[in-house]
Design an enzyme around this catalytic site. Structure first.
Site, PDB file in Angstrom:
ATOM      1  N   TYR A 154      -9.506   8.284 -10.140  1.00 41.71           N
ATOM      2  CA  TYR A 154      -9.589   6.893 -10.628  1.00 41.71           C
ATOM      3  C   TYR A 154     -10.260   6.829 -12.003  1.00 41.71           C
ATOM      4  O   TYR A 154      -9.805   6.125 -12.902  1.00 41.71           O
ATOM      5  CB  TYR A 154     -10.370   6.089  -9.587  1.00 41.71           C
ATOM      6  CG  TYR A 154     -10.500   4.610  -9.815  1.00 41.71           C
ATOM      7  CD1 TYR A 154      -9.451   3.739  -9.509  1.00 41.71           C
ATOM      8  CD2 TYR A 154     -11.680   4.061 -10.306  1.00 41.71           C
ATOM      9  CE1 TYR A 154      -9.584   2.365  -9.682  1.00 41.71           C
ATOM     10  CE2 TYR A 154     -11.825   2.690 -10.485  1.00 41.71           C
ATOM     11  CZ  TYR A 154     -10.774   1.844 -10.169  1.00 41.71           C
ATOM     12  OH  TYR A 154     -10.906   0.487 -10.342  1.00 41.71           O
ATOM     13  N   LYS A 158      -8.601   5.408 -15.362  1.00 38.55           N
ATOM     14  CA  LYS A 158      -9.192   4.256 -16.068  1.00 38.55           C
ATOM     15  C   LYS A 158      -9.610   4.626 -17.490  1.00 38.55           C
ATOM     16  O   LYS A 158      -9.573   3.772 -18.392  1.00 38.55           O
ATOM     17  CB  LYS A 158     -10.373   3.702 -15.272  1.00 38.55           C
ATOM     18  CG  LYS A 158      -9.964   3.038 -13.953  1.00 38.55           C
ATOM     19  CD  LYS A 158      -8.890   1.986 -14.136  1.00 38.55           C
ATOM     20  CE  LYS A 158      -8.764   1.019 -12.984  1.00 38.55           C
ATOM     21  NZ  LYS A 158      -7.634   0.085 -13.151  1.00 38.55           N
TER      22      LYS A 158
HETATM   23  P1  NAP Z   1      -7.345  -5.332  -4.865  1.00 42.32           P
HETATM   24  O1  NAP Z   1      -8.046  -6.507  -4.271  1.00 42.32           O
HETATM   25  O2  NAP Z   1      -7.217  -4.081  -4.053  1.00 42.32           O
HETATM   26  O3  NAP Z   1      -5.920  -5.796  -5.395  1.00 42.32           O
HETATM   27  C1  NAP Z   1      -5.039  -4.888  -6.002  1.00 42.32           C
HETATM   28  C2  NAP Z   1      -3.636  -5.417  -5.862  1.00 42.32           C
HETATM   29  O4  NAP Z   1      -2.736  -4.457  -6.471  1.00 42.32           O
HETATM   30  C3  NAP Z   1      -3.196  -5.548  -4.385  1.00 42.32           C
HETATM   31  O5  NAP Z   1      -2.589  -6.800  -4.170  1.00 42.32           O
HETATM   32  C4  NAP Z   1      -2.213  -4.378  -4.224  1.00 42.32           C
HETATM   33  O6  NAP Z   1      -1.182  -4.622  -3.292  1.00 42.32           O
HETATM   34  C5  NAP Z   1      -1.611  -4.305  -5.626  1.00 42.32           C
HETATM   35  N1  NAP Z   1      -0.926  -3.026  -5.826  1.00 42.32           N
HETATM   36  C6  NAP Z   1      -1.338  -1.801  -5.449  1.00 42.32           C
HETATM   37  N2  NAP Z   1      -0.422  -0.881  -5.776  1.00 42.32           N
HETATM   38  C7  NAP Z   1       0.606  -1.542  -6.368  1.00 42.32           C
HETATM   39  C8  NAP Z   1       1.842  -1.130  -6.896  1.00 42.32           C
HETATM   40  N3  NAP Z   1       2.217   0.149  -6.900  1.00 42.32           N
HETATM   41  N4  NAP Z   1       2.663  -2.075  -7.430  1.00 42.32           N
HETATM   42  C9  NAP Z   1       2.306  -3.377  -7.427  1.00 42.32           C
HETATM   43  N5  NAP Z   1       1.133  -3.835  -6.936  1.00 42.32           N
HETATM   44  C10 NAP Z   1       0.291  -2.918  -6.399  1.00 42.32           C
HETATM   45  O7  NAP Z   1      -8.078  -4.861  -6.210  1.00 42.32           O
HETATM   46  P2  NAP Z   1      -9.018  -5.644  -7.271  1.00 42.32           P
HETATM   47  O8  NAP Z   1     -10.405  -5.344  -6.913  1.00 42.32           O
HETATM   48  O9  NAP Z   1      -8.554  -7.043  -7.436  1.00 42.32           O
HETATM   49  O10 NAP Z   1      -8.686  -4.789  -8.594  1.00 42.32           O
HETATM   50  C11 NAP Z   1      -7.744  -5.190  -9.566  1.00 42.32           C
HETATM   51  C12 NAP Z   1      -7.808  -4.221 -10.737  1.00 42.32           C
HETATM   52  O11 NAP Z   1      -9.136  -4.175 -11.267  1.00 42.32           O
HETATM   53  C13 NAP Z   1      -7.465  -2.779 -10.366  1.00 42.32           C
HETATM   54  O12 NAP Z   1      -6.763  -2.159 -11.425  1.00 42.32           O
HETATM   55  C14 NAP Z   1      -8.821  -2.148 -10.195  1.00 42.32           C
HETATM   56  O13 NAP Z   1      -8.761  -0.754 -10.368  1.00 42.32           O
HETATM   57  C15 NAP Z   1      -9.613  -2.858 -11.268  1.00 42.32           C
HETATM   58  N6  NAP Z   1     -11.061  -2.863 -11.053  1.00 42.32           N
HETATM   59  C16 NAP Z   1     -11.615  -3.446  -9.939  1.00 42.32           C
HETATM   60  C17 NAP Z   1     -13.007  -3.426  -9.777  1.00 42.32           C
HETATM   61  C18 NAP Z   1     -13.694  -4.040  -8.595  1.00 42.32           C
HETATM   62  O14 NAP Z   1     -14.932  -3.906  -8.487  1.00 42.32           O
HETATM   63  N7  NAP Z   1     -13.026  -4.726  -7.694  1.00 42.32           N
HETATM   64  C19 NAP Z   1     -13.806  -2.794 -10.729  1.00 42.32           C
HETATM   65  C20 NAP Z   1     -13.204  -2.211 -11.835  1.00 42.32           C
HETATM   66  C21 NAP Z   1     -11.839  -2.262 -11.988  1.00 42.32           C
HETATM   67  P3  NAP Z   1      -1.356  -4.212  -1.734  1.00 42.32           P
HETATM   68  O15 NAP Z   1      -2.379  -5.145  -1.205  1.00 42.32           O
HETATM   69  O16 NAP Z   1      -0.005  -4.437  -1.146  1.00 42.32           O
HETATM   70  O17 NAP Z   1      -1.789  -2.777  -1.730  1.00 42.32           O
END
Ligand code: NAP
Length: 253
Positions: A154, A158
């Site tokens: 990851y 990133k």
């Molecule tokens: P999340 O709640 O897990 O949501 C991610 C979404 O992406 C889910 O709806 C998932 O669908 C969808 N997804 C996964 N694989 C996919 C694919 N191949 N094609 C299309 N959609 C796909 O994550 P989040 O926390 O909102 O994170 C959003 C972004 O921010 C990510 O890139 C993550 O790495 C980044 N981020 C998050 C955090 C944090 O603390 N939360 C911190 C830093 C960066 P499914 O539910 O069907 O799997």
């Protein structure tokens, strides 16, 4: 049929979490929003929330790591909503493991969704942006780009997205297209809940431990990231490109 006076945004991974908050924020900023996620049905809540506020949204099912699905999804958005001039590459997955336990599949899945997915989506969407002479691409990086135990895959993806962002900024700038990255710290979503589950602590305790390290002394909310996306997408950010904005309640998490 597309309404030509409304700008169209695509937000990937917008069924929940940061993507859903971003889709809603861009809709309240006046954009029509394509809500893209793996399963079209899962996009319904985000679409209804946007429509309930008088906005315009389209649910689109696509796996961002699949070239044919990405091309079909972007073409569908162009046909049904209008040319996409804003793209937020937000879809993401975790496959955390210490290096010695990390499988080939753990590595490939994370690279495929974050890096290949952002590449495929950007390549498909840039056509409309360069034709229009205006565009905005925002990529979701992470504080994990600075290194994080158990996240060799990851953090590599990133960090890679930061290089990708800077290159897009250089290549696309002369067409009026900016590219920027947002690197969130700890944001309360299903993703961080899944991490708490994996390490075997309650989400409450996991959040408390994270907050103890955050200078502003609170966890991030999806809306904190959506606000930053809104800034990069806005007209006023046209001279800001190739940047990485850490949205982490402090200099790093
Ligand atoms: P999340 O709640 O897990 O949501 C991610 C979404 O992406 C889910 O709806 C998932 O669908 C969808 N997804 C996964 N694989 C996919 C694919 N191949 N094609 C299309 N959609 C796909 O994550 P989040 O926390 O909102 O994170 C959003 C972004 O921010 C990510 O890139 C993550 O790495 C980044 N981020 C998050 C955090 C944090 O603390 N939360 C911190 C830093 C960066 P499914 O539910 O069907 O799997």
């Amino acid at each position: 049929m597309p309404e030509s006076n409304t700008r169209v945004a695509i937000v990937t991974g917008a069924a929940r979490g940061i993507g859903a908050a971003t889709a809603k924020r861009l809709a309240s900023d006046g954009l029509a929003v394509a809500v893209v996620d793996l399963d079209e049905k899962q996009c319904a809540d985000t679409v209804s929330a946007i429509e309930a506020e008088g906005g315009r949204a389209l649910a689109v099912g696509a796996d961002v790591s699949d070239s044919a699905q990405v091309d079909a999804a972007v073409e569908r958005v162009a046909a049904e909503l209008g040319a996409p001039l804003v793209l937020v590459n937000n879809a993401g997955v975790l496959r955390d493991n210490l290096l010695f336990k990390m499988t080939d599949d753990d590595w490939d899945t994370v690279m495929d969704v974050h890096l290949r997915g952002s590449f495929l989506m950007s390549r498909a969407a840039q056509k409309y942006m360069t034709e229009a002479g205006w565009g905005r691409i925002v990529n979701l990086s992470s504080t994990s780009a600075l290194g994080n135990r158990g996240q060799a895959n990851y953090s590599t993806a990133k960090a890679g997205l930061q290089g990708f962002t800077k290159t897009l900024a250089i290549e696309l700038g002369k067409f009026g297209v900016t590219a920027n990255a947002i690197a969130p710290g700890f944001i309360a979503t299903d993703m961080t809940k899944a991490t708490a589950d994996r390490v075997g602590v309650s989400f409450e305790d996991f959040t408390k431990a994270a907050v103890a390290q955050i200078p502003v002394a609170r966890a991030g909310a999806p809306e904190d990231i959506a606000n930053a996306v809104s800034f990069f997408v806005g007209e006023q950010a046209g001279f800001v490109s190739g940047q990485v904005l850490y949205v982490a309640g402090g200099p790093r998490a």
